[in-house]
Design a protein around this motif. Structure first.
Motif, short mmCIF file in Angstrom:
data_model
loop_
_atom_site.label_atom_id
_atom_site.label_comp_id
_atom_site.label_asym_id
_atom_site.label_seq_id
_atom_site.Cartn_x
_atom_site.Cartn_y
_atom_site.Cartn_z
N THR A 123 79.59 47.47 44.46
CA THR A 123 79.78 46.93 43.12
C THR A 123 81.20 46.37 43.01
O THR A 123 82.17 47.09 43.24
N LEU A 124 81.27 45.10 42.67
CA LEU A 124 82.55 44.44 42.40
C LEU A 124 82.90 44.68 40.93
O LEU A 124 82.08 44.41 40.04
N LEU A 125 84.08 45.19 40.68
CA LEU A 125 84.52 45.56 39.33
C LEU A 125 85.74 44.74 38.94
O LEU A 125 86.66 44.57 39.74
N TYR A 126 85.76 44.25 37.69
CA TYR A 126 86.93 43.54 37.20
C TYR A 126 87.22 44.00 35.77
O TYR A 126 86.41 43.82 34.86
N ARG A 127 88.37 44.65 35.62
CA ARG A 127 88.85 45.15 34.32
C ARG A 127 87.81 46.04 33.64
O ARG A 127 87.63 45.96 32.41
N THR A 128 87.15 46.87 34.40
CA THR A 128 86.14 47.76 33.84
C THR A 128 86.71 49.15 33.60
O THR A 128 87.80 49.49 34.07
N SER A 129 85.95 49.96 32.89
CA SER A 129 86.26 51.38 32.83
C SER A 129 86.07 51.95 34.24
O SER A 129 85.33 51.41 35.05
N GLY A 130 86.79 53.02 34.52
CA GLY A 130 86.70 53.62 35.84
C GLY A 130 87.79 53.20 36.80
O GLY A 130 88.14 53.94 37.72
#
Length: 511
Positions: free
Chosen positions: A461-468
């Protein structure tokens, strides 16, 4: 019953090893016999090896993989060319490619990218938008908002929430794992799956046959079917016909009702939750997604399932909002994706490379294996040389001694470039994650080695400025603090050791 399973597993391994050895002995014997029969045959085999080398040079393939085969063929000119014909094609079988590609074509229309989302992301960070656009273009998996992300710094923490979510399942449960082993973790989950199947839920499971070769008896899937759990073993091990099982399903997915999914490095075995001690403390990581972004995991599971076990013609009934009509919440952007050996595109590696290329302040990396090609090595070194704080954490206690030595042999050029490398002294780190500049993150099943990057079916999973992401950074710093920093002095092997390491690096892509 456990004793019976152990005997079946041991018998399965013995049969597999014996059949493979018989194939190798027969192959070498026949070649030598033919070579003695006629000098023309020797000349023909040698000419074939030369032709194969020229063919390899012209291929659009990984340079390290090509070099390994060229060295092997030139070392064994009589047998090398034929070995390449038998073992050199790392692509899945034609039958597997045909089934999976056909199924992807059937289901890919359900992967719809919201146009306004891409525009919003572009206005926030054009370079990030380009990364998400790349993944969408080459894999068909879109990006999403409205998805909450929970990060887990250990398998045992994630296991607690996995059980809670499983008990709340109301419609379906999909599981896809590389390793499943009897013990507290799997047996606890299995009891819930049995109960849910009895209640009428659609419960399906995929496990990798090679990954579970030493852990489950042959035909284990048939036993689960008796409980109402639909089950499939991916890429059955057939030793007499397959010398090398190259393409394995290394993904880790737990999908509940289409709106909640768990992924990361955590398999279904007791070492992953530290109920069983194998190599000290087992450090792993994972994430839980709740919201729109879970659809990518649902689609990739159903695609794999229906490629080999036709069951669904319309999969829209599994979408997140079918069983959760309320809108989801979550900040930032997520993009679950899969990487496979079918598409001739190293998506997972290219995502890692893209993060390194755009990093400004730092990149922290967890990986159990560090066996990289020239492209990845140059990206890591270039980032460090332009002032990015690049830190890599690998295990201090190895699970495979030869692979551990191979990992260490890759340290010197990285250290000389200014990269900081740490070995996790409490035990074995199995996590696969990146975090960059408090903005980007990747958590998934993808190791930094040739098998994960080129041969396996993987997910992340690529995440950008997410929670976590804040928790991922905190965990990275705490893990680094608990690790021993490696220096160039720690890497001295002497002349003989250095030569041995060079040999390992040459042939690593072929293994």
């Amino acid at each position: 019953m456990k004793g019976k399973y152990k005997r079946l597993v041991v018998n399965r391994i013995v049969i597999t090893v014996v059949l493979i050895l018989l194939q190798i002995v027969w192959f070498v014997f026949m070649l030598e016999k033919l070579a003695r029969y006629s000098s023309w045959i020797t000349t023909a085999f040698t000419a074939l090896s030369i032709a194969i080398v020229l063919y390899i040079i012209g291929k659009d393939d990984n340079s390290a993989y090509k070099i390994g085969w060229i060295v092997l063929i030139m070392t064994l000119p009589l047998f090398g060319g034929l070995l390449y014909l038998f073992l050199g094609d790392k692509k899945p079988s034609r039958n597997m490619r045909r089934k999976l590609n056909a199924q992807h074509d059937v289901f890919k229309d359900t992967l719809i990218q919201e146009g306004e989302l891409q525009d919003r992301l572009g206005k926030i960070h054009g370079r990030a938008a380009g990364t998400f656009q790349y993944v969408r273009r080459v894999s068909d998996f879109p990006a999403y908002e409205n998805t909450d992300v929970t990060y887990y710094p250990s398998g045992e923490e994630m296991f607690v929430d996995m059980l809670e979510e499983l008990r709340q399942a109301k419609h379906f449960i999909f599981l896809e794992y590389f390793i499943v082993a009897e013990g507290k973790m799997w047996e606890t989950i299995l009891e819930i799956l049995k109960q849910k199947a009895e209640e009428g839920l659609d419960v399906r499971m995929i496990y990798d046959d090679m990954g579970c070769l030493t852990l489950l008896p042959a035909g284990y899937y048939a036993g689960l079917e008796k409980y109402g759990i639909k089950c499939m073993a991916f890429n059955h091990v057939i030793p007499f016909f397959s010398l090398v099982m190259n393409n394995r399903d290394h993904r880790k997915i737990l999908d509940i009702d289409g709106h909640t999914a768990f992924t990361g490095g955590i398999n279904l075995a007791d070492e992953y939750i530290n109920e069983k001690v194998r190599f000290g403390y087992w450090k792993d990581t994972g994430v839980r997604l709740k919201g729109d972004g879970v659809w990518n995991f649902t689609e990739m599971f159903l695609e794999m399932w229906n490629a080999f076990r036709k069951e669904d013609t319309d999969i829209s009934c599994f979408k997140p909002h079918v069983h959760h009509p309320e809108p989801f919440e979550g900040k930032g952007f997520v993009q679950p994706y899969t990487d496979s050996p079918l598409d001739n595109e190293t998506i997972a590696e290219n995502v890692y490379l893209d993060i390194l290329h755009q990093a400004k302040k730092y990149v922290y990396i967890f990986t159990p294996y560090l066996i990289v090609d020239d492209v990845m090595r140059n990206a890591l070194c270039t980032a460090a040389k332009r002032g990015v704080d690049v830190r890599i954490v690998t295990p201090a206690i190895p699970d495979k001694p030869t692979i551990f030595r191979l990992t260490r042999s890759n340290y010197p050029p990285l250290l000389r470039a200014g990269i900081r490398i740490f070995e996790y002294t409490p035990g074995f780190i199995h996590a696969k994650s990146y975090i960059c500049d408090d903005e980007f993150g990747v958590v998934g099943s993808v190791n930094m080695d040739f098998r994960s990057l080129y041969l396996h079916f993987e997910c992340a999973t690529l995440l950008y400025r997410t929670s976590g992401l804040e928790e991922l950074k905190k965990d990275s710093l705490e893990t680094i603090a608990a690790s021993r920093e490696i220096t160039l002095k720690d890497c001295k092997q002497g002349i003989i050791g250095g030569l041995f390491d060079s040999v390992l690096r040459v042939f690593a892509p072929l293994c």
